[in-house]
Structure formats: C-alpha cells, structure tokens
Design a protein around this motif. Structure first.
Motif, short mmCIF file in Angstrom:
data_model
loop_
_atom_site.label_atom_id
_atom_site.label_comp_id
_atom_site.label_asym_id
_atom_site.label_seq_id
_atom_site.Cartn_x
_atom_site.Cartn_y
_atom_site.Cartn_z
N ARG A 1 0.91 -1.12 0.03
CA ARG A 1 -0.06 0.08 0.02
C ARG A 1 0.83 1.33 -0.06
NH1 ARG A 1 -3.16 -2.51 4.45
NH2 ARG A 1 -4.63 -3.74 3.37
N ASN A 2 1.98 1.20 0.63
CA ASN A 2 2.93 2.23 0.68
C ASN A 2 4.06 2.19 -0.03
OD1 ASN A 2 1.24 3.33 2.81
ND2 ASN A 2 2.27 2.35 4.48
N LYS A 3 3.78 1.57 -1.31
CA LYS A 3 4.99 1.47 -2.20
C LYS A 3 5.69 2.59 -2.76
CE LYS A 3 1.75 0.54 -5.98
NZ LYS A 3 1.07 -0.50 -6.59
N LYS A 4 4.90 3.80 -2.61
CA LYS A 4 5.60 5.13 -3.36
C LYS A 4 6.76 5.70 -2.27
CE LYS A 4 1.84 6.45 -5.79
NZ LYS A 4 2.08 6.45 -7.27
N GLU A 5 6.45 5.00 -0.86
CA GLU A 5 7.69 5.42 0.04
C GLU A 5 8.56 4.14 0.27
OE1 GLU A 5 5.35 5.73 3.62
OE2 GLU A 5 4.06 7.57 2.85
N LEU A 6 8.60 3.32 -0.63
CA LEU A 6 9.41 2.32 -0.78
C LEU A 6 10.91 2.69 -1.31
CD1 LEU A 6 9.66 -1.01 -0.53
CD2 LEU A 6 8.97 -0.95 -2.68
N LYS A 7 12.04 2.33 -0.44
CA LYS A 7 13.33 2.78 -0.51
C LYS A 7 14.00 1.63 -1.55
CE LYS A 7 14.13 3.94 4.14
NZ LYS A 7 15.00 3.83 5.15
N VAL A 8 14.87 2.06 -2.57
CA VAL A 8 15.66 1.46 -3.33
C VAL A 8 16.32 0.43 -2.90
CG1 VAL A 8 17.60 1.41 -5.17
CG2 VAL A 8 15.99 3.38 -4.98
N GLU A 9 16.66 0.18 -1.69
CA GLU A 9 17.33 -0.80 -0.91
C GLU A 9 16.38 -2.05 -0.63
OE1 GLU A 9 17.52 2.29 0.34
OE2 GLU A 9 19.75 2.86 -0.36
N ASP A 10 15.27 -1.56 -0.19
CA ASP A 10 13.99 -2.51 0.39
C ASP A 10 13.69 -3.29 -1.17
OD1 ASP A 10 14.30 -1.75 2.73
OD2 ASP A 10 12.67 -0.23 2.58
N ALA A 11 13.64 -2.52 -2.35
CA ALA A 11 13.21 -3.09 -3.25
C ALA A 11 14.13 -3.94 -3.89
CB ALA A 11 12.80 -1.96 -4.60
N GLY A 12 15.35 -3.66 -3.99
CA GLY A 12 16.67 -4.38 -4.40
C GLY A 12 16.59 -5.89 -3.46
N ILE A 13 16.18 -5.64 -2.46
CA ILE A 13 16.43 -6.79 -1.28
C ILE A 13 15.34 -7.71 -1.87
CG2 ILE A 13 15.86 -7.81 1.16
CD1 ILE A 13 17.60 -5.26 1.88
N ALA A 14 13.90 -7.26 -2.23
CA ALA A 14 13.03 -8.03 -2.60
C ALA A 14 13.24 -8.59 -3.95
CB ALA A 14 11.91 -7.07 -2.61
N ALA A 15 13.89 -7.78 -4.86
CA ALA A 15 14.16 -8.56 -6.30
C ALA A 15 15.00 -9.63 -5.88
CB ALA A 15 14.76 -7.36 -7.21
N LEU A 16 16.11 -9.34 -5.05
CA LEU A 16 17.14 -10.49 -4.77
C LEU A 16 16.56 -11.84 -4.33
CD1 LEU A 16 20.43 -8.78 -3.77
CD2 LEU A 16 19.99 -9.79 -5.82
N PHE A 17 15.56 -11.59 -3.22
CA PHE A 17 14.63 -12.58 -2.69
C PHE A 17 14.00 -13.38 -3.75
CE2 PHE A 17 11.16 -14.31 -0.44
CZ PHE A 17 11.77 -15.27 0.26
N GLY A 18 13.19 -12.75 -4.60
CA GLY A 18 12.43 -13.43 -5.81
C GLY A 18 13.40 -13.89 -6.59
N LEU A 19 14.58 -13.82 -6.99
CA LEU A 19 15.35 -13.94 -7.67
C LEU A 19 16.07 -15.45 -7.31
CD1 LEU A 19 16.82 -13.95 -10.56
CD2 LEU A 19 18.78 -12.66 -9.37
N GLU A 20 16.39 -15.24 -5.90
CA GLU A 20 16.81 -16.53 -4.97
C GLU A 20 15.69 -17.78 -5.39
OE1 GLU A 20 18.74 -17.81 -0.81
OE2 GLU A 20 17.83 -15.88 -1.21
N LEU A 21 14.48 -17.12 -5.00
CA LEU A 21 13.45 -18.42 -5.06
C LEU A 21 13.40 -19.00 -6.53
CD1 LEU A 21 10.35 -16.81 -3.05
CD2 LEU A 21 11.89 -18.57 -2.30
N TYR A 22 13.42 -18.18 -7.48
CA TYR A 22 13.37 -18.73 -8.87
C TYR A 22 14.49 -19.51 -9.10
CZ TYR A 22 12.91 -18.98 -13.97
OH TYR A 22 12.95 -19.29 -15.09
N ALA A 23 15.49 -19.24 -8.71
CA ALA A 23 16.81 -20.00 -8.96
C ALA A 23 16.62 -21.43 -8.07
CB ALA A 23 18.04 -19.29 -8.47
N TRP A 24 16.23 -21.42 -6.97
CA TRP A 24 16.08 -22.73 -6.15
C TRP A 24 14.91 -23.51 -6.88
CZ3 TRP A 24 19.02 -24.86 -3.33
CH2 TRP A 24 20.18 -24.22 -2.33
N PHE A 25 13.99 -22.82 -7.42
CA PHE A 25 13.11 -23.66 -8.07
C PHE A 25 13.60 -24.10 -9.55
CE2 PHE A 25 9.83 -23.64 -11.77
CZ PHE A 25 9.11 -24.63 -11.22
N CYS A 26 14.51 -23.46 -10.00
CA CYS A 26 15.16 -24.11 -11.38
C CYS A 26 16.10 -25.03 -11.05
CB CYS A 26 15.93 -23.15 -12.09
SG CYS A 26 14.98 -21.86 -12.80
N VAL A 27 16.89 -24.85 -9.85
CA VAL A 27 17.73 -25.83 -9.44
C VAL A 27 17.12 -27.49 -9.01
CG1 VAL A 27 19.52 -26.54 -7.49
CG2 VAL A 27 19.59 -24.40 -8.86
#
Length: 122
Positions: free
Chosen positions: A81-107
């Motif tokens: 809901r407050n995504k406009k106040e989201l920091k770049v660091e938090d978005a980066g962490i979320a993106a890395l987490f999503g990428l890690e989940l996807y990588a574990w799925f592929c592996v």
C-alpha cells in the motif's frame, strides 16, 4: 566400462573396510557426545511415545504458525500500500529474494530430473 566397475568395487571395498575399522569407535563417540538426548530406557514403547509427542506437538503449533503467517502477509500488504515510500534498498532486497526463489525452483527441477537439462541438444 569394466575398468570403471573395478574402480568402483575397489572404492566400495576400501569404504567398507574403513567403516568396519572405525565405525564402532565413531558410534561410541557420537553417542557419548549426544547422551543428553537419549531417553532412558531406550525401548520401542518409549520411541513410539516420543514420536506421538512430536506429532501432536507439531499439530499444536499450527495455530501459532497460522497467526504468524497472516501477520507477515499483513506486513507485506502494508508495504504494498505504501509502495511510493519504498526505498531502493528494500526493493533491491525484495528483487534478490525473488530471484533466489526462482533459482532454487530451477535447481530443484534440474535435480529432480537427475541433473539433466531437457530441451537442449548438445
């Protein structure tokens, strides 16, 4: 092919001999180190009782886990809901987490197929 089989048999024989020599000693060390976890008397009935305790303890923990899940989900909804106040660091962490989940799925898929890549012609 026969030479590989002989090598494998030789390695298996060496491993068997090593376990035969050192297995009892390793077992004794392991049991001595972890004796605080051994329930006396170690009987079949006691093992069955402990397994039932584990099962029902796990079942009893479900409501707490359920509540924790919904709290986490509410936190994610609040961030969304407050995504406009989201920091770049938090978005980066979320993106890395999503990428890690996807990588574990592929592996996991590759491992599940026996380490083969299907669809590729090599």
């Amino acid at each position: 092919m026969a030479s590989k089989l002989m090598q494998l048999q030789s390695k298996a024989k060496q491993a068997s001999q090593f376990v035969g020599k050192h297995g009892c000693e390793y077992y004794k060390q392991l049991m001595e180190k972890n004796k605080q976890y051994v329930v006396e008397p170690p009987t079949i009935e006691k093992c069955q009782e402990l397994s039932k305790q584990l099962l029902y303890t796990r079942l009893a923990s479900i409501p707490g886990r359920y509540e924790a899940f919904w709290k986490e989900l509410d936190g994610v909804k609040q961030i969304w809901r407050n995504k406009k106040e989201l920091k770049v660091e938090d978005a980066g962490i979320a993106a890395l987490f999503g990428l890690e989940l996807y990588a574990w799925f592929c592996v996991g898929e590759i491992v599940g197929r026996g380490f083969t890549l299907t669809g590729y012609y090599v």
